[in-house]
Enzyme design. Structure first.
Site, PDB file in Angstrom:
ATOM      1  N   ASN A 251       0.839  -1.204   0.000  1.00  0.00           N
ATOM      2  CA  ASN A 251       0.000   0.000   0.000  1.00  0.00           C
ATOM      3  C   ASN A 251       0.876   1.258   0.000  1.00  0.00           C
ATOM      4  O   ASN A 251       1.933   1.307   0.632  1.00  0.00           O
ATOM      5  CB  ASN A 251      -1.022   0.007   1.147  1.00  0.00           C
ATOM      6  CG  ASN A 251      -0.469  -0.314   2.512  1.00  0.00           C
ATOM      7  OD1 ASN A 251       0.558  -0.970   2.651  1.00  0.00           O
ATOM      8  ND2 ASN A 251      -1.163   0.141   3.534  1.00  0.00           N
TER       9      ASN A 251
ATOM     10  N   GLU B 166      -3.215  -4.729  -2.898  1.00  0.00           N
ATOM     11  CA  GLU B 166      -3.758  -5.628  -3.925  1.00  0.00           C
ATOM     12  C   GLU B 166      -3.721  -4.940  -5.290  1.00  0.00           C
ATOM     13  O   GLU B 166      -3.297  -5.517  -6.296  1.00  0.00           O
ATOM     14  CB  GLU B 166      -5.207  -6.008  -3.596  1.00  0.00           C
ATOM     15  CG  GLU B 166      -5.373  -6.786  -2.297  1.00  0.00           C
ATOM     16  CD  GLU B 166      -5.593  -5.914  -1.072  1.00  0.00           C
ATOM     17  OE1 GLU B 166      -5.034  -4.807  -1.001  1.00  0.00           O
ATOM     18  OE2 GLU B 166      -6.342  -6.359  -0.180  1.00  0.00           O
TER      19      GLU B 166
ATOM     20  N   CYS C 133      -4.079   0.641  -2.489  1.00  0.00           N
ATOM     21  CA  CYS C 133      -3.954  -0.569  -1.672  1.00  0.00           C
ATOM     22  C   CYS C 133      -2.929  -1.530  -2.279  1.00  0.00           C
ATOM     23  O   CYS C 133      -2.624  -1.480  -3.476  1.00  0.00           O
ATOM     24  CB  CYS C 133      -5.296  -1.283  -1.590  1.00  0.00           C
ATOM     25  SG  CYS C 133      -6.567  -0.380  -0.684  1.00  0.00           S
TER      26      CYS C 133
ATOM     27  N   CYS D 173     -10.747  -2.777  -4.069  1.00  0.00           N
ATOM     28  CA  CYS D 173      -9.871  -3.860  -4.530  1.00  0.00           C
ATOM     29  C   CYS D 173     -10.685  -5.051  -5.022  1.00  0.00           C
ATOM     30  O   CYS D 173     -10.308  -5.705  -5.996  1.00  0.00           O
ATOM     31  CB  CYS D 173      -8.923  -4.283  -3.409  1.00  0.00           C
ATOM     32  SG  CYS D 173      -7.612  -3.065  -3.132  1.00  0.00           S
TER      33      CYS D 173
ATOM     34  N   CYS E 256     -10.424  -4.499   0.436  1.00  0.00           N
ATOM     35  CA  CYS E 256     -11.481  -3.486   0.511  1.00  0.00           C
ATOM     36  C   CYS E 256     -12.404  -3.596  -0.704  1.00  0.00           C
ATOM     37  O   CYS E 256     -12.138  -4.324  -1.664  1.00  0.00           O
ATOM     38  CB  CYS E 256     -10.867  -2.085   0.602  1.00  0.00           C
ATOM     39  SG  CYS E 256     -10.238  -1.458  -0.972  1.00  0.00           S
TER      40      CYS E 256
ATOM     41  N   GLU F 288       0.428   5.220   0.599  1.00  0.00           N
ATOM     42  CA  GLU F 288      -0.518   6.234   1.100  1.00  0.00           C
ATOM     43  C   GLU F 288      -0.193   7.625   0.573  1.00  0.00           C
ATOM     44  O   GLU F 288       0.883   7.884   0.012  1.00  0.00           O
ATOM     45  CB  GLU F 288      -0.526   6.202   2.626  1.00  0.00           C
ATOM     46  CG  GLU F 288      -1.035   4.853   3.122  1.00  0.00           C
ATOM     47  CD  GLU F 288      -1.277   4.811   4.621  1.00  0.00           C
ATOM     48  OE1 GLU F 288      -0.734   5.644   5.372  1.00  0.00           O
ATOM     49  OE2 GLU F 288      -2.034   3.898   5.035  1.00  0.00           O
TER      50      GLU F 288
END
Ligand code: THU
Length: 134
Positions: free
Chosen positions: A43, A56, A54, A92, A89, A45
Site C-alpha cells: 500500500n 492488492e 492498496c 480492490c 477493501c 498512502e
C-alpha cells in the site's frame, strides 16, 4: 495451484515495502501469474487520503503495466499485521473482479501465518463487470 507456505513469506516481503506514514498499517500482496511470474504490491498512502493505493491494486497494476491481462493470474496472497486475516477493501474487490478469473483464489493471511481462503466471486458476489455493459 493450491496455497504454498512460502506465499506468506513473499507477501511479508511485499508488506515490508509499504509506504504508510498516515495509518502505519502495512499491507502486502503477492500476485502469481499462470506463466510463473510474480508481482509484489504494497500500500502506498497519500496526504490526500483517497489517493492511497492498496497493496492488492499495486500488485495488479504492476502486472498489467508489464503486459499481463485478465485471465493471466493464478492467485493473490495478502497479508497484514493484525489479529485476523486481511480482507480486500471494496475497491480492490471490484478491481480483482475486472482483472482476475471469478474462481481465482484469494489467500488472506496475517502475521501469525494462518490462512483464510476465498475466491474473487465469493468476495464480490453479483459483481458488476464489463459484461454488464454489453
Ligand atoms: N489497505 C490495503 O492496502 N488493502 C486493503 O484491501 C485494505 C486497506 C490499506 C490502505 C491504507 O493504506 C491502509 O490499508 C489502511 O486503510
Amino acid at each position: 495451484m493450491s496455497y504454498q507456505s512460502h506465499y506468506f513469506q513473499e507477501a511479508r516481503e511485499a508488506q515490508s515495502r509499504a509506504y504508510v506514514p498516515y495509518s502505519q498499517f502495512k499491507v502486502g500482496a503477492y500476485l502469481k501469474t499462470k506463466d510463473g511470474r510474480t508481482f509484489y504490491g504494497a500500500n502506498v498512502e497519500n496526504a490526500a487520503y483517497p489517493a492511497t493505493i492498496c497493496a492488492e491494486r499495486s500488485s495488479l497494476v504492476a502486472a498489467i503495466s508489464e503486459g499481463y491481462r485478465p485471465g493471466d493470474f493464478e492467485s493473490i496472497t495478502v497479508t497484514v499485521d493484525a489479529e485476523k486475516p486481511s480482507s480486500p477493501c471494496g475497491t480492490c474487490r471490484q478491481v480483482l473482479k475486472e482483472l482476475c478469473d471469478d474462481d481465482m483464489p484469494v489467500y488472506m493471511t496475517y502475521h501469525k501465518g494462518e490462512l483464510l481462503e476465498s475466491t474473487v466471486v465469493e468476495l464480490l458476489p453479483h459483481g458488476f463487470s464489463g459484461k454488464d455493459l454489453e
